[in-house]
Write a protein that holds these residues in place. Structure first.
Motif, short mmCIF file in Angstrom:
data_model
loop_
_atom_site.label_atom_id
_atom_site.label_comp_id
_atom_site.label_asym_id
_atom_site.label_seq_id
_atom_site.Cartn_x
_atom_site.Cartn_y
_atom_site.Cartn_z
N THR A 20 29.05 33.58 -15.66
CA THR A 20 28.37 33.94 -16.48
C THR A 20 26.61 33.78 -16.65
O THR A 20 26.93 32.24 -16.89
N ALA A 21 25.69 33.74 -17.50
CA ALA A 21 24.66 33.53 -16.87
C ALA A 21 24.04 32.96 -19.32
O ALA A 21 23.73 32.51 -19.57
N SER A 22 25.19 33.53 -19.33
CA SER A 22 25.38 32.94 -21.38
C SER A 22 26.41 31.86 -21.94
O SER A 22 27.02 31.65 -21.55
N PRO A 23 24.66 30.91 -22.71
CA PRO A 23 25.50 29.25 -22.16
C PRO A 23 26.19 29.95 -23.35
O PRO A 23 27.14 28.70 -24.24
N TYR A 24 25.64 31.05 -24.55
CA TYR A 24 27.43 31.06 -25.51
C TYR A 24 28.58 31.05 -25.25
O TYR A 24 29.89 30.45 -25.60
N GLU A 25 28.83 32.12 -24.46
CA GLU A 25 29.98 32.37 -23.41
C GLU A 25 30.81 31.54 -23.13
O GLU A 25 31.36 31.28 -22.89
N ALA A 26 30.27 30.85 -22.11
CA ALA A 26 30.80 29.49 -21.73
C ALA A 26 31.09 28.02 -22.68
O ALA A 26 32.35 27.87 -23.03
N GLN A 27 30.56 28.74 -23.71
CA GLN A 27 30.83 27.40 -25.33
C GLN A 27 32.17 27.84 -25.74
O GLN A 27 32.70 27.02 -26.17
N ASP A 28 32.11 29.31 -26.24
CA ASP A 28 34.03 29.53 -26.50
C ASP A 28 34.59 28.93 -25.54
O ASP A 28 35.71 29.25 -25.85
N TYR A 29 34.72 29.21 -24.17
CA TYR A 29 35.69 29.01 -23.29
C TYR A 29 35.39 27.65 -23.10
O TYR A 29 36.99 26.89 -23.11
N THR A 30 34.81 26.27 -23.52
CA THR A 30 35.41 25.15 -24.05
C THR A 30 36.01 25.42 -24.79
O THR A 30 36.72 23.96 -24.51
N ASP A 31 35.63 25.67 -25.90
CA ASP A 31 36.59 25.63 -26.90
C ASP A 31 38.08 25.05 -26.87
O ASP A 31 38.47 24.07 -27.56
N LEU A 80 32.90 37.05 -7.78
CA LEU A 80 32.63 37.69 -9.02
C LEU A 80 31.89 38.67 -9.29
O LEU A 80 30.35 38.49 -9.01
N ALA A 81 31.48 38.99 -10.05
CA ALA A 81 30.83 40.00 -10.49
C ALA A 81 29.95 39.11 -11.74
O ALA A 81 31.17 38.45 -13.08
N LEU A 82 28.29 38.96 -11.64
CA LEU A 82 27.99 38.25 -12.66
C LEU A 82 27.12 40.06 -13.68
O LEU A 82 26.42 40.81 -13.12
N GLU A 83 27.59 40.01 -15.22
CA GLU A 83 27.79 40.83 -15.74
C GLU A 83 26.40 40.75 -16.20
O GLU A 83 26.29 39.43 -17.31
N LEU A 84 25.58 41.66 -16.74
CA LEU A 84 24.62 41.12 -17.66
C LEU A 84 24.60 42.45 -18.75
O LEU A 84 24.86 43.75 -18.36
N HIS A 85 24.55 41.84 -19.39
CA HIS A 85 25.09 43.34 -20.82
C HIS A 85 23.46 42.81 -21.75
O HIS A 85 23.10 41.87 -22.30
N GLY A 86 23.04 44.24 -22.00
CA GLY A 86 21.10 44.20 -23.35
C GLY A 86 22.20 43.46 -24.54
O GLY A 86 20.63 43.01 -25.21
N ALA A 87 22.43 43.42 -25.06
CA ALA A 87 23.76 42.86 -26.91
C ALA A 87 23.55 40.82 -26.55
O ALA A 87 23.31 40.74 -27.19
N GLU A 88 23.61 40.86 -24.78
CA GLU A 88 23.89 39.86 -24.90
C GLU A 88 21.92 38.47 -24.20
O GLU A 88 22.34 37.59 -24.10
N THR A 89 21.04 39.58 -25.07
CA THR A 89 19.90 38.85 -24.49
C THR A 89 19.42 38.02 -25.25
O THR A 89 18.84 36.98 -24.51
N GLU A 90 19.72 37.56 -26.82
CA GLU A 90 18.85 36.16 -26.43
C GLU A 90 19.50 34.53 -25.90
O GLU A 90 19.60 33.91 -26.13
N ALA A 91 20.79 35.19 -25.90
CA ALA A 91 21.82 33.81 -25.46
C ALA A 91 20.84 33.99 -23.73
O ALA A 91 20.62 32.26 -23.27
N TYR A 92 20.98 35.05 -23.09
CA TYR A 92 20.48 34.76 -21.34
C TYR A 92 18.86 33.95 -21.68
O TYR A 92 18.37 33.00 -20.70
N LEU A 93 18.24 34.67 -23.11
CA LEU A 93 16.78 33.63 -23.24
C LEU A 93 16.84 32.37 -23.15
O LEU A 93 16.26 31.59 -22.89
N HIS A 94 17.78 32.08 -24.14
CA HIS A 94 18.05 30.61 -24.39
C HIS A 94 18.85 29.71 -22.91
O HIS A 94 18.36 29.03 -22.95
N PRO A 112 17.89 26.33 -15.79
CA PRO A 112 18.44 26.80 -16.15
C PRO A 112 19.57 27.52 -15.10
O PRO A 112 19.34 27.50 -13.76
N SER A 113 20.81 27.30 -15.63
CA SER A 113 21.88 27.45 -14.95
C SER A 113 23.01 28.92 -15.39
O SER A 113 22.78 29.96 -16.03
#
Length: 181
Positions: A99-110, A56-70, A77-78
């Protein structure tokens, strides 16, 4: 402010530990820059088998840099692999997202419908994500909200809506009728 990289997902199948689950599936690794795959067997050790399940394509978006930094500042790092049971198909799991965003991953666990697995990032992928964050991350400046200057200690000048006529004071208690005995 957008970058993509193909990432292969390796799923590991091991015998289940209970009689209710014949097999246990986990995401065991990711392969940066991998080619297309459709459940190709990579390795077999006894009853344990590893498959290159999908790319799959791992996509990085400029608006999500705070999540990637976290995610990068975590102890390990995972990447997060989002999957769903596929009872109708030929394969037991359908790999939906990497995804590299733990925030996006959390949304899917909900929702509870998807399976989210945390997979350690290889060193090269950590460097790629860190470079993206360094290029596009901007710290948000905290601005303290100021109170308005409205005075709240003044006497109330009226009751209710001025457009509606009031026969009596709305705060007055009802008059008691006195009975003579």
């Amino acid at each position: 402010m957008y970058r993509t990289l193909p990432v292969g997902v390796v799923l590991r199948k091991t015998p289940g530990v209970t009689r209710w689950a014949a097999w246990s599936w986990t995401a065991s690794a990711v392969l940066p820059g991998a080619g297309a795959a459709d459940w190709r067997e990579l390795r077999r050790e006894g009853e344990a088998v590893e498959y290159h399940a999908a790319t799959l394509a791992l996509e990085l978006h400029g608006a999500e840099t705070e999540a990637y930094l976290h995610g990068l500042t975590a102890k390990v790092p995972s990447l997060y692999v989002v999957m769903r049971d596929d009872a109708d198909g030929d394969c037991p799991l359908d790999v939906l997202l990497v995804t590299a965003s733990p925030y996006e991953a959390q949304d899917y666990t909900d929702s509870g419908e998807e399976i989210v697995e945390k997979v350690p990032m290889p060193a090269g992928l950590i460097a790629w994500v860190r470079e993206f964050v360094e290029e596009f991350h901007e710290d948000e400046v905290f601005v303290k909200r100021r109170r308005d200057k409205k005075r709240i200690d003044l006497v109330q000048d009226g009751v209710g809506d001025a457009r509606i006529s009031q026969i009596s004071d709305v705060y007055a208690s009802p008059a008691r009728k006195r009975r003579l005995h």
